[in-house]
Design an enzyme around this catalytic site. Sequence first.
Site, PDB file in Angstrom:
ATOM      1  N   GLU A 106       0.867  -1.184   0.000  1.00 31.47           N
ATOM      2  CA  GLU A 106       0.000   0.000   0.000  1.00 31.47           C
ATOM      3  C   GLU A 106       0.901   1.231   0.000  1.00 31.47           C
ATOM      4  O   GLU A 106       1.779   1.377   0.843  1.00 31.47           O
ATOM      5  CB  GLU A 106      -0.894  -0.023   1.250  1.00 31.47           C
ATOM      6  CG  GLU A 106      -1.787   1.196   1.317  1.00 31.47           C
ATOM      7  CD  GLU A 106      -3.139   0.913   1.994  1.00 31.47           C
ATOM      8  OE1 GLU A 106      -3.485  -0.269   2.176  1.00 31.47           O
ATOM      9  OE2 GLU A 106      -3.825   1.892   2.318  1.00 31.47           O
ATOM     10  N   GLU A 162     -10.771   4.585   8.689  1.00 32.35           N
ATOM     11  CA  GLU A 162     -10.911   4.229   7.271  1.00 32.35           C
ATOM     12  C   GLU A 162     -11.436   2.806   7.094  1.00 32.35           C
ATOM     13  O   GLU A 162     -10.888   2.004   6.346  1.00 32.35           O
ATOM     14  CB  GLU A 162      -9.572   4.419   6.549  1.00 32.35           C
ATOM     15  CG  GLU A 162      -9.077   5.858   6.639  1.00 32.35           C
ATOM     16  CD  GLU A 162      -7.805   6.149   5.857  1.00 32.35           C
ATOM     17  OE1 GLU A 162      -6.989   5.231   5.687  1.00 32.35           O
ATOM     18  OE2 GLU A 162      -7.641   7.303   5.423  1.00 32.35           O
ATOM     19  N   ASP A 211      -2.900  14.346   6.878  1.00 32.58           N
ATOM     20  CA  ASP A 211      -2.368  13.127   6.277  1.00 32.58           C
ATOM     21  C   ASP A 211      -1.133  13.347   5.412  1.00 32.58           C
ATOM     22  O   ASP A 211      -1.230  13.294   4.183  1.00 32.58           O
ATOM     23  CB  ASP A 211      -3.477  12.457   5.436  1.00 32.58           C
ATOM     24  CG  ASP A 211      -3.158  10.999   5.128  1.00 32.58           C
ATOM     25  OD1 ASP A 211      -2.149  10.493   5.637  1.00 32.58           O
ATOM     26  OD2 ASP A 211      -3.935  10.379   4.377  1.00 32.58           O
ATOM     27  N   GLU A 238       3.978   9.174  -0.567  1.00 33.51           N
ATOM     28  CA  GLU A 238       2.614   9.145  -1.093  1.00 33.51           C
ATOM     29  C   GLU A 238       2.166  10.488  -1.683  1.00 33.51           C
ATOM     30  O   GLU A 238       1.696  10.541  -2.812  1.00 33.51           O
ATOM     31  CB  GLU A 238       1.649   8.710   0.025  1.00 33.51           C
ATOM     32  CG  GLU A 238       0.202   8.735  -0.410  1.00 33.51           C
ATOM     33  CD  GLU A 238      -0.748   8.247   0.680  1.00 33.51           C
ATOM     34  OE1 GLU A 238      -0.295   7.896   1.781  1.00 33.51           O
ATOM     35  OE2 GLU A 238      -1.962   8.227   0.400  1.00 33.51           O
TER      36      GLU A 238
HETATM   37  C1  GCU Z   1      -3.468   7.428   4.058  1.00 32.27           C
HETATM   38  C2  GCU Z   1      -3.215   6.465   2.938  1.00 32.27           C
HETATM   39  C3  GCU Z   1      -3.806   5.124   3.189  1.00 32.27           C
HETATM   40  C4  GCU Z   1      -3.370   4.613   4.569  1.00 32.27           C
HETATM   41  C5  GCU Z   1      -3.697   5.638   5.619  1.00 32.27           C
HETATM   42  C6  GCU Z   1      -3.151   5.283   7.000  1.00 32.27           C
HETATM   43  O1  GCU Z   1      -4.823   7.802   4.079  1.00 32.27           O
HETATM   44  O2  GCU Z   1      -3.713   6.993   1.723  1.00 32.27           O
HETATM   45  O3  GCU Z   1      -3.382   4.264   2.174  1.00 32.27           O
HETATM   46  O4  GCU Z   1      -3.975   3.419   4.854  1.00 32.27           O
HETATM   47  O5  GCU Z   1      -3.127   6.867   5.280  1.00 32.27           O
HETATM   48  O6  GCU Z   1      -2.222   5.955   7.430  1.00 32.27           O
HETATM   49  O7  GCU Z   1      -3.651   4.403   7.657  1.00 32.27           O
END
Ligand code: GCU
Length: 663
Positions: free
Chosen positions: A145, A271, A350, A378
């Site tokens: 990821e 999330e 973020d 990212e």
């Molecule tokens: C960001 C990222 C995700 C990740 C998240 C996290 O939003 O885009 O891919 O899972 O951070 O830190 O948990």
Amino acid sequence: MQEWTQLWLSYRPVKAYERADFFAEYTLEGFEAEHPVIRNALRELTLGIGSMLGVKPESAVKKTPAGGLRIRRDTSIGSEGYSLKAEGDGITLAAPDEKGVLYGIFHLLRLVSMKADIASLDVLTEPENPLRMLNHWDNLDGSIERGYSGRSFFFREGKILVNDRIRDYARLIGSIGINGVVINNVNVKGDATDLITDRYFPELQKMAEIFSGYGIRLFLSLNFASPMELGGCGTCDPLDPEVVTWWERRIRTVYKALPSLGGFLVKADSEGRPGPFTYGRNQAQGANMLADVLKPYGGLVIWRCFVYNCTQDWRDRITDRARAGYDNFCSLDGAFRDNVILQIKNGPVDFQIREPVSPLFGGMEHTNQMLEVQIAQEYTGQQIDLCYLMPMFREVLDFHTCCRDEKDTVADIISGRTFGNTNMGIAAVCNTGDDKNWTGNDLAAANLYGFGRLAWDMSLSSAEIAEEWIRQTFDLSPESERMLRDMLLRSREVYEKYTCPLGIGWMVNPLDHYGPSVDGYEYSRWGTYHRSDHLGLGVDRTDKGTGYAQQYRETNAAMYNDPHTCPEELLLFFHRVLYETRLKSGKTLIQHIYDSHFEGASEAKEMAECWEKLRLELDPEVYERVRERFRRQIRNAEEWRDQVNSYFYRKSGIPDEKGRRIY
Ligand code: GCU
């Protein structure tokens, strides 16, 4: 030929090194040569010195050499620390423990590879942060990821890989002082949930053993819903006795198989990941349940504070994602067990190119805290665009939270100096993968190296770190070294100039997060809005807006609340500003947006040209690989420039004073 490079441990021959004799012999006092960490330290010494100086260090246990390298135990030095002192015809390395010896040897090898004069060497160093961790977001199927350097070298198709690359990985990160690694993604799903079952114990044991030989503890990310997904429980309510019993049994089995496991990293209620909120429990109740279960084994619960509402209505101007960390955690200060550590992203949103420091730092006094940064780029160019992150990390570490009259910086807090906590530290979301050069862009390895060095010693400057890394990685003339260092040092500012202005963040392509899309997240559920209209842009986070600025301690709260005292680079994060407002430079906001985007794109080109000047001094493969990335960066920067400028020109109707091309 090796399938992967050795980065800063390439140990190229060092010609005419005057102190080669210092390494001809070594003695070991108070340490066992057969201890796994000592064995690795000595193996590294032999490898490094042999390859750089053509000398084979011989053990002189029986004799008492007048010179050479004397390694001895000294318990007056703090844990993991060491001292190095040139005395007579040799050097004394003193350390309280085996890890100190390992780090001391790596320090010596670093000095030799940098061709530093060690004749008057006199250092004593102890790590500032007790925990210096890497978090890998690797999935069991081998994908990563937010990975920009190939596939995982830990996992492939549901299997754990234990091979020479894992050993080299451990050597590399051990050499910069990393002492903890989470190998799997914080989003724990599918096979990854099984990491705490016998299905994976044999490989995890081997991995943990390799790691511990380099002073590194293995950690795992944990699925909070395991009692339901693995155990068939009807709930994962942390206060349910059946759930607690399930965890106790599971964790007992885990520690029987993996006694050296450091503990678990948990992304809960975030999330879409499960967590205590589902059961009406708070974050402390969730974390403490696991902490109590882990306590008998000395295990840590590293609990992430990235908890926010990701299903916001974009029309809603009251809810503010930036507030969420503080709102969810600050009132729980003091409620967490002493083996819980809250892991807090550097900023409240973020990992954007510019964010203020999370107000949780300095807001909590009785809670163990770790800083989380992201070296996986990212939002900072995805290891295509050059973005050396140490200047950003330095700003975060040096930020005065105003929680005390002194010792109030983030560095003071996470090292435990401010509140006297012991379980503290720093973690980075890692930027590696199975690409031959580990980090996709060869220059992105400076972020991995730099993170480790900074985690150990938070007084190092961005320039010092860059110089060290360049000297060990490349073989350049002093002038070229300076040029490359300057490229690294300016790269973050360049990236910031051509992307989102003055702290507003985002404006990226949704999902993938590379390249511009000004309204990409503007009408979405993620809580990341710029709120532009024909008059201006920015989010009012003052006491008249969302009130986020009030989460800081005074005097920071007042500073951010007032557009005149708010640092300009964060102006749009805290304030809604009209296009025609004059900034400190005398320029209007809209003119600043145009100018910085034109400048940023042309500076990206300049950096690419600098790289081309280095061609003759570089390995052709490295040269080409990075050149290709710069080509993509130039295109990306132009795309950002033109989309952002055109967007704001069309919204505002105000032309560029300099009449440059806007679409
Ligand atoms: C960001 C990222 C995700 C990740 C998240 C996290 O939003 O885009 O891919 O899972 O951070 O830190 O948990």
